[in-house]
Design a protein around this motif. Structure first.
Motif, short mmCIF file in Angstrom:
data_model
loop_
_atom_site.label_atom_id
_atom_site.label_comp_id
_atom_site.label_asym_id
_atom_site.label_seq_id
_atom_site.Cartn_x
_atom_site.Cartn_y
_atom_site.Cartn_z
N MET A 139 22.76 -6.68 -14.60
CA MET A 139 21.40 -6.32 -14.98
C MET A 139 21.34 -4.81 -15.26
O MET A 139 21.88 -4.01 -14.51
N ILE A 140 20.67 -4.46 -16.30
CA ILE A 140 20.52 -3.05 -16.68
C ILE A 140 19.30 -2.47 -15.98
O ILE A 140 18.22 -3.06 -16.02
N GLU A 141 19.49 -1.34 -15.33
CA GLU A 141 18.40 -0.66 -14.63
C GLU A 141 17.54 0.08 -15.65
O GLU A 141 18.02 0.93 -16.37
N ARG A 142 16.24 -0.25 -15.71
CA ARG A 142 15.34 0.38 -16.67
C ARG A 142 14.37 1.36 -16.03
O ARG A 142 13.60 2.00 -16.72
N ARG A 143 14.40 1.48 -14.74
CA ARG A 143 13.46 2.38 -14.06
C ARG A 143 13.82 3.83 -14.33
O ARG A 143 14.98 4.23 -14.31
N ALA A 144 12.77 4.64 -14.51
CA ALA A 144 12.97 6.07 -14.76
C ALA A 144 13.20 6.83 -13.45
O ALA A 144 13.83 7.88 -13.44
N GLU A 145 12.70 6.29 -12.36
CA GLU A 145 12.79 6.96 -11.06
C GLU A 145 13.45 6.04 -10.04
O GLU A 145 13.33 4.83 -10.11
N ILE A 146 14.12 6.61 -9.07
CA ILE A 146 14.72 5.85 -7.97
C ILE A 146 13.61 5.42 -7.02
O ILE A 146 12.72 6.20 -6.68
N ARG A 147 13.68 4.17 -6.57
CA ARG A 147 12.68 3.65 -5.65
C ARG A 147 13.20 3.66 -4.22
O ARG A 147 14.36 3.34 -3.99
N ALA A 148 12.30 3.99 -3.29
CA ALA A 148 12.63 3.94 -1.87
C ALA A 148 12.07 2.64 -1.29
O ALA A 148 10.88 2.34 -1.47
N VAL A 149 12.91 1.86 -0.63
CA VAL A 149 12.46 0.64 0.02
C VAL A 149 11.69 1.03 1.28
O VAL A 149 12.19 1.79 2.10
N LEU A 150 10.46 0.52 1.42
CA LEU A 150 9.61 0.93 2.54
C LEU A 150 9.26 -0.21 3.48
O LEU A 150 9.45 -0.12 4.67
N ASN A 151 8.67 -1.28 2.97
CA ASN A 151 8.19 -2.40 3.77
C ASN A 151 7.26 -1.93 4.89
O ASN A 151 7.49 -2.21 6.07
N ILE A 152 6.19 -1.20 4.52
CA ILE A 152 5.21 -0.72 5.48
C ILE A 152 3.85 -1.36 5.18
O ILE A 152 3.59 -1.81 4.07
N ASP A 153 3.00 -1.39 6.19
CA ASP A 153 1.68 -2.01 6.06
C ASP A 153 0.74 -1.16 5.23
O ASP A 153 0.77 0.07 5.29
N GLY A 154 -0.10 -1.84 4.48
CA GLY A 154 -1.13 -1.18 3.70
C GLY A 154 -2.36 -2.07 3.63
O GLY A 154 -2.37 -3.18 4.17
N MET A 155 -3.38 -1.57 2.95
CA MET A 155 -4.60 -2.34 2.77
C MET A 155 -5.07 -2.11 1.34
O MET A 155 -5.10 -0.97 0.87
N ILE A 156 -5.42 -3.19 0.66
CA ILE A 156 -5.97 -3.09 -0.68
C ILE A 156 -7.47 -3.26 -0.60
O ILE A 156 -7.96 -4.23 -0.01
N LEU A 157 -8.19 -2.31 -1.18
CA LEU A 157 -9.64 -2.39 -1.27
C LEU A 157 -9.94 -2.79 -2.70
O LEU A 157 -9.88 -1.96 -3.62
N ALA A 158 -10.24 -4.07 -2.91
CA ALA A 158 -10.45 -4.60 -4.25
C ALA A 158 -11.81 -4.21 -4.80
O ALA A 158 -11.95 -3.90 -5.97
N ASP A 159 -12.82 -4.24 -3.96
CA ASP A 159 -14.17 -3.82 -4.33
C ASP A 159 -14.92 -3.52 -3.04
O ASP A 159 -14.34 -3.53 -1.96
N GLU A 160 -16.22 -3.26 -3.14
CA GLU A 160 -16.97 -2.85 -1.95
C GLU A 160 -17.12 -3.95 -0.91
O GLU A 160 -17.50 -3.69 0.23
N HIS A 161 -16.79 -5.20 -1.26
CA HIS A 161 -16.95 -6.31 -0.33
C HIS A 161 -15.65 -7.01 0.05
O HIS A 161 -15.66 -7.91 0.86
#
Length: 99
Positions: free
Chosen positions: A1-23
């Motif tokens: 597979m050819i790597e097409r990414r411009a930047e190197i990615r760091a693997v994190l696997n950390i918790d986050g929260m998505i705020l989709a809208d006000e509710h």
């Protein structure tokens, strides 16, 4: 597979929260991150809007993100705006306006 990414990615696997809208918010896992993009894993990426706020629990960051691609359970996004230390300031730490 050819790597097409411009930047190197760091693997994190950390918790986050998505705020989709006000509710609506949903927990997620920030799978990896680079200078130009973030990959987020969540139960259902299909009903997420194209623009949302992603908060990173470990760092206190709040990122305004724009979807670049999505699958059933992942979304790749570009952080348009970065806000750090997006937390409430305790009343005891506030400086009165007249000072």
């Amino acid at each position: 597979m050819i790597e097409r990414r411009a930047e190197i990615r760091a693997v994190l696997n950390i918790d986050g929260m998505i705020l989709a809208d006000e509710h609506r918010s949903m927990p997620c896992t920030i799978s990896d991150r680079s200078a130009t993009g973030i990959r987020v894993t969540l139960p259902s990426a299909g009903d997420l809007p194209d623009t949302f706020i992603l908060t990173v629990e470990d760092t206190g960051e709040a990122l305004v993100c724009r979807a670049a691609w999505r699958t059933a359970d992942q979304i790749g996004c570009i952080a348009d705006v970065l806000m750090t230390e997006w937390r409430a300031v305790p009343a005891s730490a506030r400086v009165p306006a007249w000072i």
